[in-house]
Scaffold this motif. Sequence first.
Motif, PDB file in Angstrom:
ATOM      1  N   ASP A 184       0.849  -1.192   0.000  1.00 38.40           N
ATOM      2  CA  ASP A 184       0.000   0.000   0.000  1.00 38.40           C
ATOM      3  C   ASP A 184       0.885   1.242   0.000  1.00 38.40           C
ATOM      4  OD1 ASP A 184      -1.865   2.026   0.469  1.00 38.40           O
ATOM      5  OD2 ASP A 184      -3.167   0.658   1.587  1.00 38.40           O
ATOM      6  N   PHE A 185       0.779   2.021  -1.073  1.00 41.10           N
ATOM      7  CA  PHE A 185       1.567   3.249  -1.173  1.00 41.10           C
ATOM      8  C   PHE A 185       1.024   4.358  -0.269  1.00 41.10           C
ATOM      9  CE2 PHE A 185       3.038   1.595  -5.318  1.00 41.10           C
ATOM     10  CZ  PHE A 185       4.390   1.850  -5.183  1.00 41.10           C
ATOM     11  N   GLY A 186      -0.194   4.189   0.199  1.00 41.39           N
ATOM     12  CA  GLY A 186      -0.798   5.278   0.960  1.00 41.39           C
ATOM     13  C   GLY A 186      -1.151   6.417   0.032  1.00 41.39           C
ATOM     14  N   ARG A 187      -0.780   7.631   0.406  1.00 38.97           N
ATOM     15  CA  ARG A 187      -1.165   8.804  -0.373  1.00 38.97           C
ATOM     16  C   ARG A 187      -0.107   9.145  -1.425  1.00 38.97           C
ATOM     17  NH1 ARG A 187      -0.613  14.945   1.247  1.00 38.97           N
ATOM     18  NH2 ARG A 187      -1.846  15.834  -0.419  1.00 38.97           N
ATOM     19  N   MET A 188      -0.578   9.400  -2.654  1.00 33.69           N
ATOM     20  CA  MET A 188       0.316   9.845  -3.732  1.00 33.69           C
ATOM     21  C   MET A 188      -0.334  11.016  -4.448  1.00 33.69           C
ATOM     22  SD  MET A 188       1.466   6.275  -5.504  1.00 33.69           S
ATOM     23  CE  MET A 188       2.746   6.948  -6.563  1.00 33.69           C
ATOM     24  N   THR A 189       0.498  11.866  -5.021  1.00 28.78           N
ATOM     25  CA  THR A 189      -0.024  12.939  -5.845  1.00 28.78           C
ATOM     26  C   THR A 189      -0.258  12.413  -7.254  1.00 28.78           C
ATOM     27  OG1 THR A 189       1.267  14.516  -4.576  1.00 28.78           O
ATOM     28  CG2 THR A 189       0.440  15.266  -6.690  1.00 28.78           C
ATOM     29  N   VAL A 190      -1.308  12.862  -7.885  1.00 28.32           N
ATOM     30  CA  VAL A 190      -1.569  12.449  -9.264  1.00 28.32           C
ATOM     31  C   VAL A 190      -0.342  12.743 -10.126  1.00 28.32           C
ATOM     32  CG1 VAL A 190      -2.820  13.143 -11.341  1.00 28.32           C
ATOM     33  CG2 VAL A 190      -4.074  12.567  -9.279  1.00 28.32           C
ATOM     34  N   ALA A 232       0.872   7.427 -10.708  1.00 35.96           N
ATOM     35  CA  ALA A 232      -0.486   7.570 -10.164  1.00 35.96           C
ATOM     36  C   ALA A 232      -1.388   8.346 -11.118  1.00 35.96           C
ATOM     37  CB  ALA A 232      -0.448   8.257  -8.806  1.00 35.96           C
ATOM     38  N   ASN A 233      -2.324   7.627 -11.726  1.00 37.14           N
ATOM     39  CA  ASN A 233      -3.378   8.220 -12.562  1.00 37.14           C
ATOM     40  C   ASN A 233      -2.922   9.388 -13.419  1.00 37.14           C
ATOM     41  OD1 ASN A 233      -4.683   6.463 -10.898  1.00 37.14           O
ATOM     42  ND2 ASN A 233      -6.413   7.814 -10.492  1.00 37.14           N
ATOM     43  N   PRO A 234      -1.865   9.252 -14.229  1.00 35.90           N
ATOM     44  CA  PRO A 234      -1.441  10.411 -15.013  1.00 35.90           C
ATOM     45  C   PRO A 234      -2.562  10.872 -15.931  1.00 35.90           C
ATOM     46  CG  PRO A 234      -0.446   8.406 -15.873  1.00 35.90           C
ATOM     47  CD  PRO A 234      -1.156   8.035 -14.612  1.00 35.90           C
ATOM     48  N   GLY A 235      -2.814  12.160 -15.957  1.00 31.70           N
ATOM     49  CA  GLY A 235      -3.856  12.691 -16.829  1.00 31.70           C
ATOM     50  C   GLY A 235      -5.251  12.414 -16.328  1.00 31.70           C
ATOM     51  N   GLY A 236      -5.386  11.868 -15.132  1.00 32.90           N
ATOM     52  CA  GLY A 236      -6.711  11.540 -14.645  1.00 32.90           C
ATOM     53  C   GLY A 236      -6.993  12.190 -13.313  1.00 32.90           C
ATOM     54  N   PRO A 237      -8.170  11.918 -12.760  1.00 30.56           N
ATOM     55  CA  PRO A 237      -8.528  12.492 -11.478  1.00 30.56           C
ATOM     56  C   PRO A 237      -7.891  11.709 -10.334  1.00 30.56           C
ATOM     57  CG  PRO A 237     -10.286  11.106 -12.278  1.00 30.56           C
ATOM     58  CD  PRO A 237      -9.208  11.084 -13.330  1.00 30.56           C
ATOM     59  N   GLY A 238      -8.079  12.202  -9.128  1.00 29.81           N
ATOM     60  CA  GLY A 238      -7.613  11.467  -7.972  1.00 29.81           C
ATOM     61  C   GLY A 238      -8.550  10.321  -7.655  1.00 29.81           C
ATOM     62  N   GLY A 239      -8.188   9.572  -6.615  1.00 32.30           N
ATOM     63  CA  GLY A 239      -9.052   8.472  -6.212  1.00 32.30           C
ATOM     64  C   GLY A 239      -8.244   7.253  -5.813  1.00 32.30           C
ATOM     65  N   ASP A 240      -8.975   6.237  -5.342  1.00 30.93           N
ATOM     66  CA  ASP A 240      -8.297   4.991  -4.974  1.00 30.93           C
ATOM     67  C   ASP A 240      -7.730   4.336  -6.223  1.00 30.93           C
ATOM     68  OD1 ASP A 240      -9.037   5.319  -2.360  1.00 30.93           O
ATOM     69  OD2 ASP A 240     -10.878   4.154  -2.549  1.00 30.93           O
ATOM     70  N   ILE A 245      -0.334  -3.503  -5.971  1.00 28.46           N
ATOM     71  CA  ILE A 245      -0.011  -2.218  -5.335  1.00 28.46           C
ATOM     72  C   ILE A 245      -1.298  -1.417  -5.263  1.00 28.46           C
ATOM     73  CG2 ILE A 245       2.428  -2.103  -5.977  1.00 28.46           C
ATOM     74  CD1 ILE A 245       1.563  -0.298  -8.312  1.00 28.46           C
ATOM     75  N   GLN A 246      -1.470  -0.703  -4.200  1.00 29.65           N
ATOM     76  CA  GLN A 246      -2.691   0.071  -4.043  1.00 29.65           C
ATOM     77  C   GLN A 246      -2.407   1.335  -3.248  1.00 29.65           C
ATOM     78  OE1 GLN A 246      -4.949  -3.080  -2.273  1.00 29.65           O
ATOM     79  NE2 GLN A 246      -4.525  -2.414  -0.188  1.00 29.65           N
ATOM     80  N   GLY A 247      -3.374   2.220  -3.205  1.00 25.16           N
ATOM     81  CA  GLY A 247      -3.216   3.471  -2.466  1.00 25.16           C
ATOM     82  C   GLY A 247      -4.256   4.473  -2.915  1.00 25.16           C
ATOM     83  N   LYS A 248      -3.987   5.734  -2.635  1.00 22.92           N
ATOM     84  CA  LYS A 248      -4.935   6.785  -3.004  1.00 22.92           C
ATOM     85  C   LYS A 248      -4.166   7.913  -3.670  1.00 22.92           C
ATOM     86  CE  LYS A 248      -8.941   9.177  -1.039  1.00 22.92           C
ATOM     87  NZ  LYS A 248      -9.941   8.382  -1.749  1.00 22.92           N
ATOM     88  N   ALA A 249      -4.635   8.315  -4.840  1.00 23.67           N
ATOM     89  CA  ALA A 249      -3.986   9.407  -5.571  1.00 23.67           C
ATOM     90  C   ALA A 249      -4.786  10.694  -5.376  1.00 23.67           C
ATOM     91  CB  ALA A 249      -3.892   9.063  -7.057  1.00 23.67           C
ATOM     92  N   PHE A 250      -4.075  11.781  -5.184  1.00 22.84           N
ATOM     93  CA  PHE A 250      -4.726  13.069  -4.987  1.00 22.84           C
ATOM     94  C   PHE A 250      -4.378  14.005  -6.131  1.00 22.84           C
ATOM     95  CE2 PHE A 250      -4.515  11.230  -0.846  1.00 22.84           C
ATOM     96  CZ  PHE A 250      -5.722  11.570  -0.279  1.00 22.84           C
ATOM     97  N   ALA A 251      -5.398  14.624  -6.686  1.00 22.14           N
ATOM     98  CA  ALA A 251      -5.178  15.680  -7.664  1.00 22.14           C
ATOM     99  C   ALA A 251      -5.117  17.009  -6.907  1.00 22.14           C
ATOM    100  CB  ALA A 251      -6.319  15.697  -8.674  1.00 22.14           C
ATOM    101  N   MET A 252      -4.792  18.072  -7.618  1.00 20.18           N
ATOM    102  CA  MET A 252      -4.789  19.390  -6.954  1.00 20.18           C
ATOM    103  C   MET A 252      -6.173  19.681  -6.403  1.00 20.18           C
ATOM    104  SD  MET A 252      -2.950  21.859  -6.169  1.00 20.18           S
ATOM    105  CE  MET A 252      -3.772  22.843  -4.945  1.00 20.18           C
ATOM    106  N   ILE A 302     -10.935  13.682   5.243  1.00 17.66           N
ATOM    107  CA  ILE A 302     -10.386  13.126   3.999  1.00 17.66           C
ATOM    108  C   ILE A 302      -8.865  13.218   4.070  1.00 17.66           C
ATOM    109  CG2 ILE A 302     -10.318  13.377   1.498  1.00 17.66           C
ATOM    110  CD1 ILE A 302     -13.075  14.775   1.742  1.00 17.66           C
ATOM    111  N   PRO A 303      -8.177  12.098   4.015  1.00 15.50           N
ATOM    112  CA  PRO A 303      -6.719  12.137   4.138  1.00 15.50           C
ATOM    113  C   PRO A 303      -6.087  13.061   3.094  1.00 15.50           C
ATOM    114  CG  PRO A 303      -7.509   9.881   4.204  1.00 15.50           C
ATOM    115  CD  PRO A 303      -8.677  10.736   3.841  1.00 15.50           C
ATOM    116  N   GLY A 304      -5.245  13.954   3.541  1.00 17.39           N
ATOM    117  CA  GLY A 304      -4.519  14.824   2.625  1.00 17.39           C
ATOM    118  C   GLY A 304      -5.256  16.088   2.228  1.00 17.39           C
ATOM    119  N   ALA A 305      -6.545  16.159   2.498  1.00 18.96           N
ATOM    120  CA  ALA A 305      -7.299  17.355   2.102  1.00 18.96           C
ATOM    121  C   ALA A 305      -6.958  18.510   3.034  1.00 18.96           C
ATOM    122  CB  ALA A 305      -8.789  17.061   2.142  1.00 18.96           C
ATOM    123  N   THR A 306      -6.808  19.685   2.459  1.00 17.88           N
ATOM    124  CA  THR A 306      -6.445  20.855   3.260  1.00 17.88           C
ATOM    125  C   THR A 306      -7.461  21.979   3.130  1.00 17.88           C
ATOM    126  OG1 THR A 306      -5.100  21.619   1.414  1.00 17.88           O
ATOM    127  CG2 THR A 306      -3.961  20.419   3.177  1.00 17.88           C
TER     128      THR A 306
END
Lengths: 537, 428
Positions: B62-68, B121-129, B150-157, B242-246
């Motif tokens: 599990d990668f946990g949190r990644m940026t898109v 992590a989801n290049p060109g796409g939205p965030g998400g699991d 491999i799994q985790g959650k990708a975050f977009a801006m 929401i993990p990572g949300a600011t």
Amino acid sequence: MLKMMPPKTFGMRQRPAGLLLACILSWAVFNGMNAAAEALPDRGPDTSDSVAQAFQQKNGSIFVGWPKPQAVVILTGELNGYVEPCGCAGKENQKGGLSRRQNLLRAITNAGWPLVSVDLGNQVRRFGRQAEVKFQSVADGLRDMGYSAVGFGPDDLRLPAEELIAAVAAVGDRETPFVSANVGLLGLDAGITPRFQIVEAGGLTLGITSVLGDQEAKTIRNDSLEMVSAAEALADIAPQMTAANCDHQILLAFTSPAESRRLAEAFPQFDIVVTAGGGDEPPMIPPSLTDETGVLVELGHKGMYAVAVAFFTDAEAAASSALQPVQKSSSGRPFLTQRIPLDARWGESDEMIQLLANYQLQLETLGLKGLRLGTSRHPSGRTFAGSESCADCHSAAYDVWKDSAHASALVTLEEAVPNRDHDPECLSCHVVGWVPQKFEPYEGGFLSRAETPHLAHQGCENCHGPAAAHAAVEAGDVIASEIEQDRLRSELTLDIATPEGRKRAVNNCLECHDLDNSPSFDFDEYWPAVAHPSESR
Amino acid sequence: MRRGPNAWIVAGLAAVVGTTIGGATAVSELLLRPLQIGEVAIVSALPSGPVPRLVTPEVTFDFGRMTVGQKGTHEFAFTNEGETDLELTKGATSCTCTISGLEQNTIPPGETANVKLEWKANPGGPGGDFRQTALIITNDPLRPEVTLTIQGKAFAMWDPFPSGIVFSDLQPDSVVSATAKVITHGVAPPVVKVVRVSQESNVITNPVDQDDDEVARAAEVADSPYFTATSEPLDPSVYEAIPGATGGMLLTVTTVPPLPIGDISNQLEAVFTIPDMRGDASEGGTATPEPPGGWIAKLAVQANVVGPLGVAGANWDSSRDFVRVGSISSATGTQFKLFLTAKGEHRDAVKPVVIETVPASMKVEIGEPSQIGDGVVKRIPISITIPAGSPACNHLGSQLGGLGRIVLETGHPDVPKLTIPVRVAVGP
């Protein structure tokens, strides 16, 4: 003295025993072979050994060592509009589609496994006439495949109510497979869809219901639907399902995995809880619900996988044969799960191919006008000229284009089986002047072979921008100042030698070469196939 | 005198012998075929000599949190605890996952090799699991396949929820609102500069690959006449879970009548900046610097506007606006059910009365009206029966006869009479 004896024959009394011996021997040999080599439902009915083996080694084997189950539940969902692999990247490299799904169900039936098919819902992902037609086609397909229960996803419920009802309501004596505990089309008491279903397979009675999560329900603005909270609805119907003396109860929860787990904890009568969301693919082994019993099933996205949950009478037999852990229901009944990639090992089903052909025919009949596609102005404000207009001055670049696959992009849709040259979701990347990811034409973009033949195929202007004004000035059809002429030229220049130009070009390519249609796209690898000189004549 | 064999003994013997022969034949056939991964016969017929034995401490990471757009790698250890060489072969991977580090396809007994999975992590796409898998084929008879995950959650801006706003079955005079949340993942909550609904829609912008001039281009498009939009900061209690949300914003879209009947497709746009993020690509923020005009979140706003009266039911063909019954037999007749829906301010005035049916033998019964949900829509059931013994007729809409119909007086001031076409033929 050696006495010659006549050959021994069975007398009248002995003859029946001989016949019996022969018959029973034949029967036993036949059954013995069948018992030992009973086919696992690991491929489509007409799939060859070599194809099956190739895809086993590519995407994994299935049902390894499984004995025949008492009953198997096949779970699908979150089709999200992906009714078939598009084939852009080679159909054999893609997973999913209704056709392969039907062959999976057929293989299981042919293997003699008692089957119940269940779908979580969300057949479409967009809004508009095409989504309505697609939903109707998928609903027809699910009925044809013999689905016992189908839930609703939020994108389904954003369609106009009259379209939903026409697609899902019972027709004559044919009951609807659609079910929802907390969403009522035209009201929960309208009776258009039941709040739960009771089905039987292999001597097991299964109760199945579906709910739309509360967060998901908040995203739907449709006054023709009556919606109550998932927990409230389940509290209402749970006693009725329990009264039906089901061996197992299945909850289709269109909500996040965390919320699905909360519902499962509140309503522990459900052995199988199917959830929306989660990762792109289902996990190899789905997790238990509580106390190491039950199962929380993720399905992945876009209908690329199905998940099987199979019940067994004998835990030891299942454990000794299968190469995976045996799980248990809350009542202690053993079950195994299997993630099933819907790849080419399943082959194609004629019925579903025909259904998809009928869907394409409907799109053709409706036409772009009937599909109520909107048009938007190109961000540049300019209009399109067609690739042939570029040929005179940019002959070297045109020749490269002409020899590329881009120059026959529309032909691939016309020659596909079934043809897809009237499908906006395909057209948008195979002609000039469409918004690729919105599946709509720009003003002045391609309409049809007859109306706009010059805009067929993936042409120059999809990368460089609309060139009608530039072409008119260069051809002398329109008089423009030298400054204006230079401006029009520069607007169409795409210089990949600069970071800005390269970023613009790559982003442009990604509009069509996206993860769905061109997953292995890499600009540097693909560019040489279409690289062309920048200078004009 | 010798007696012939007893029939029961013969039967039992034949069953045992036959089953044994059949089973043995089938097993021998299986063993002679190339290895079919997963067949139980292979498992039960393990070679008796030395074999490789694969041991993997983990098959899921599990990668946990990644940026898109961020690239992640993980190495899975493969140890051979068997007595002969362990052979590894790459199977397939998910579309964006690649296997590397498998240069060493053979692992001798007692040794370990690493298999590296790379993923963007989801290049060109939205965030998400996300969850991606890779298949490794081995010659360990007990583990012929190993699936690495491999799994985790990708975050977009920014991530919208939902990804667009849809108003279904509106009335031309409807004034209704709907909201969408935009969750941001910068270093601080966003500052919204502009929020509006533009008249025409463009592609929903990829938040990572936003062009520098995207905001300026969008501003050239006129405002929608059908919707207005407002923004307010999202309550921290909403995004803190929401993990990572600011931060985030709550966008509200409201319809502006009169709305044209048909489909409307517009675009909600929110231009925002995130303090201290200009050019910052520090951990926890975005991998891409803020564009000069700020970020622009775009969400589709779509609506379907219908008239005050509607017809629904399994037999209703909305493409052609008729009730589809088809050819029926006079011997059996048929019956089915429709619903008339009434919306808008005059819905309570709708009290339909049947004034004509074609064919005349068609019986139409109006049921008791009831409200749907909070009462914005009124539902009136209509039961239709073409009884057995009805005379033959053709109302299929062909040259042989026009469509049948049910004509209602509705009581609605704007639509006093409603004709529901019926496509039906009655034969013998």
